[in-house]
Design a protein around this motif. Structure first.
Motif, mmCIF file in Angstrom:
data_model
loop_
_atom_site.group_PDB
_atom_site.id
_atom_site.type_symbol
_atom_site.label_atom_id
_atom_site.label_comp_id
_atom_site.label_asym_id
_atom_site.label_seq_id
_atom_site.Cartn_x
_atom_site.Cartn_y
_atom_site.Cartn_z
ATOM 1 N N SER A 150 50.002 46.442 53.839
ATOM 2 C CA SER A 150 48.911 45.519 53.522
ATOM 3 C C SER A 150 47.643 46.283 53.171
ATOM 4 O O SER A 150 46.955 45.963 52.183
ATOM 5 N N ASN A 151 47.311 47.289 53.959
ATOM 6 C CA ASN A 151 46.118 48.088 53.667
ATOM 7 C C ASN A 151 46.207 48.721 52.288
ATOM 8 O O ASN A 151 45.225 48.738 51.529
ATOM 9 N N VAL A 152 47.364 49.245 51.953
ATOM 10 C CA VAL A 152 47.529 49.910 50.655
ATOM 11 C C VAL A 152 47.387 48.912 49.512
ATOM 12 O O VAL A 152 46.777 49.206 48.478
ATOM 13 N N ARG A 153 47.955 47.719 49.674
ATOM 14 C CA ARG A 153 47.814 46.704 48.622
ATOM 15 C C ARG A 153 46.355 46.372 48.353
ATOM 16 O O ARG A 153 45.940 46.238 47.192
ATOM 17 N N PHE A 154 45.579 46.242 49.418
ATOM 18 C CA PHE A 154 44.174 45.893 49.229
ATOM 19 C C PHE A 154 43.362 47.093 48.747
ATOM 20 O O PHE A 154 42.395 46.925 47.992
ATOM 21 N N ASP A 155 43.725 48.311 49.161
ATOM 22 C CA ASP A 155 43.109 49.503 48.560
ATOM 23 C C ASP A 155 43.295 49.477 47.048
ATOM 24 O O ASP A 155 42.338 49.681 46.274
ATOM 25 N N LEU A 156 44.520 49.248 46.630
ATOM 26 C CA LEU A 156 44.849 49.253 45.205
ATOM 27 C C LEU A 156 44.103 48.146 44.474
ATOM 28 O O LEU A 156 43.575 48.346 43.378
ATOM 29 N N ARG A 157 44.040 46.976 45.089
ATOM 30 C CA ARG A 157 43.344 45.848 44.458
ATOM 31 C C ARG A 157 41.861 46.165 44.246
ATOM 32 O O ARG A 157 41.298 45.872 43.182
ATOM 33 N N LEU A 158 41.217 46.781 45.230
ATOM 34 C CA LEU A 158 39.796 47.085 45.111
ATOM 35 C C LEU A 158 39.540 48.189 44.097
ATOM 36 O O LEU A 158 38.564 48.133 43.331
ATOM 37 N N ILE A 159 40.393 49.205 44.065
ATOM 38 C CA ILE A 159 40.232 50.257 43.061
ATOM 39 C C ILE A 159 40.373 49.671 41.668
ATOM 40 O O ILE A 159 39.578 49.972 40.759
ATOM 41 N N ALA A 160 41.370 48.833 41.472
ATOM 42 C CA ALA A 160 41.564 48.207 40.167
ATOM 43 C C ALA A 160 40.355 47.373 39.782
ATOM 44 O O ALA A 160 39.901 47.404 38.621
ATOM 45 N N ALA A 161 39.801 46.634 40.735
ATOM 46 C CA ALA A 161 38.612 45.827 40.446
ATOM 47 C C ALA A 161 37.447 46.718 40.020
ATOM 48 O O ALA A 161 36.730 46.398 39.055
ATOM 49 N N ALA A 162 37.253 47.831 40.727
ATOM 50 C CA ALA A 162 36.146 48.731 40.381
ATOM 51 C C ALA A 162 36.322 49.333 39.001
ATOM 52 O O ALA A 162 35.365 49.418 38.206
ATOM 53 N N LEU A 163 37.531 49.752 38.672
ATOM 54 C CA LEU A 163 37.767 50.362 37.362
ATOM 55 C C LEU A 163 37.589 49.361 36.223
ATOM 56 O O LEU A 163 37.343 49.751 35.086
ATOM 57 N N HIS A 164 37.706 48.077 36.549
ATOM 58 C CA HIS A 164 37.505 47.034 35.547
ATOM 59 C C HIS A 164 36.087 46.460 35.574
ATOM 60 O O HIS A 164 35.827 45.412 34.987
ATOM 61 N N GLY A 165 35.186 47.156 36.271
ATOM 62 C CA GLY A 165 33.780 46.790 36.193
ATOM 63 C C GLY A 165 33.213 46.016 37.358
ATOM 64 O O GLY A 165 32.022 45.675 37.359
ATOM 65 N N ASP A 166 34.017 45.706 38.377
ATOM 66 C CA ASP A 166 33.516 44.975 39.531
ATOM 67 C C ASP A 166 32.651 45.905 40.392
ATOM 68 O O ASP A 166 33.055 47.023 40.710
#
Length: 308
Positions: free
Chosen positions: A283-299
Motif C-alpha cells: 500500500s505504501n509503495v502504491r501511494f508513493d508511486l501515485r504521488l511521484i506520478a502526480a508531481a511529474l505531471h505538474g501537481d
C-alpha cells in the motif's frame, strides 16, 4: 594548511566557472532505467536528460526498538520500500532515469524520548537542524546540477524528523525553482491512503484488538509486522510473548513509557502478522508511486496535507 583547498574554488568562481556542470550535458551514455548514483561516473551523470531524470533520497534512523527488533529497523523497512518502489517506477516511467542516492542512516528523535530520556544505548540520532541542513545541502546540489525532481523517503515517524525534511525540501524548491518533495510525509497524510490503511487493519484485527492498537506507534504490531514481512530473520522470537504497552490516549501511553522498566516499544507486538506487513508495504509503495506520478505531471505536492 594547504591554500589550494580553498583557493581553487575562489579562482573558479572569479572565472565564472562554478556552473560548468549545467553545460556538461553531452551524448547520452545510459539507457533509461534505475541506477545508483554511487555506481555512475561524472560523464554518465552529466549526460542524463534533466527533464527525464528523478532522484530518490532515502533517510533512515538508528534507534531502539524494544527487546525484539534491531536498532536498524527503520533502515530495514526503508530499504524494503525502496526496493519495491524502484521496479514500479521503472514500469510506470520506462523512458525515465531513476537515480537513488545512498541512504542517510540517521534521523531525528528517538522513541526513547517517550521515557523522558533522550539518551539510550540503542539510539544514535541527529538534531533537527543538522538533518535539515544535510538534506538541504544534498538536494540543493542535485538542483544545481540541473535536475528538477528529488523525492525524499523515510519510515521514521518522529514529528521533528518530518519537519526537518519538509523545511529542507521547501527551501531548495523555492530557491532553485525545482521540485524537492517529502514523499513519505505527504504519503502518510494522503486521505485515500489513510482510508486504505484503516480498511487493511480492519481485515486483520478484531474491533477489540484495534481499540487496543489505537496508539500502536513504535515497535508494536505495525512495525513488527513489517519486519516479519521484510526481514524476518531480524525479529527476535520473544515478540510473541511481549505484553502490550497501550492506552486509550497518548497521555496514557506516555504515562506507561515514563514508568520504570519501560521495554522500549509502544503498542502490541504480539499481534504482528507478516501478511499484514506485506500488504501494508505494498500500500505504501502504491501511494508513493501515485504521488511521484502526480508531481511529474505538474501537481504541487506542497498543497497536500502533511504529516509534520
Amino acid at each position: 594548511m594547504n591554500p589550494a583547498g580553498w583557493l581553487l574554488p575562489v579562482l573558479l568562481a572569479a572565472c565564472g566557472q562554478t556552473h560548468h556542470s549545467l553545460q556538461a550535458v553531452g551524448p547520452l551514455r545510459l539507457r533509461p532505467g534505475i541506477y545508483a548514483v554511487s555506481d555512475l561516473d561524472r560523464v554518465q551523470l552529466a549526460s542524463l536528460p534533466r527533464d527525464r531524470t528523478l532522484f530518490l533520497l532515502p533517510v533512515g534512523m538508528l534507534e531502539e526498538h524494544g527487546p525484539h527488533l534491531p536498532t536498524g529497523s527503520d533502515n530495514l523497512q526503508l530499504d524494503a520500500e525502496v526496493r519495491a518502489l524502484l521496479p514500479a517506477l521503472g514500469k510506470r516511467f520506462p523512458d525515465w532515469f531513476v537515480l537513488t542516492l545512498p541512504t542517510l542512516p540517521y534521523g531525528v528523535g528517538g522513541a526513547n524520548g517517550f521515557s523522558g530520556d533522550p539518551i539510550d544505548p540503542g539510539t544514535y540520532a541527529l538534531d533537527k537542524d543538522t538533518l535539515r541542513d544535510v538534506v538541504r545541502e544534498l538536494t540543493a546540489q542535485v538542483a544545481q546540477n540541473g535536475f528538477r525532481w528529488t523525492f525524499v523517503l523515510y519510515t521514521h515517524g518522529a514529528p521533528d524528523h518530518a519537519k526537518a525534511i519538509f523545511d529542507a525540501c521547501d527551501a531548495v524548491s523555492d530557491k532553485y525553482g525545482v521540485t524537492v518533495a517529502n514523499l513519505s510525509g505527504t504519503m502518510w497524510s494522503d486521505p485515500d491512503r489513510v482510508k486504505e490503511s484503516d480498511a487493511l487493519r480492519a481485515r486483520y484485527f478484531s474491533p477489540a484488538q484495534r481499540a487496543r492498537m489505537q496508539h500502536d506507534i513504535h515497535a508494536g504490531a505495525n512495525e513488527t509486522s513489517l519486519l516479519l514481512a521484510e526481514a524476518p530473520a531480524a525479529v527476535r522470537p520473544l515478540w510473541r510473548r511481549l505484553p502490550p504497552v497501550a492506552g486509550d490516549s497518548m497521555l496514557a501511553v506516555f504515562r506507561q513509557a515514563r514508568r520504570p522498566g519501560w521495554p522500549g516499544y509502544v503498542g502490541m507486538p504480539s499481534l504482528a502478522n507478516a501478511r499484514y506487513g506485506r500488504e501494508k508495504l505494498a500500500s505504501n509503495v502504491r501511494f508513493d508511486l501515485r504521488l511521484i506520478a502526480a508531481a511529474l505531471h505538474g501537481d504541487n505536492l506542497r498543497k497536500r496535507p502533511r504529516d509534520d
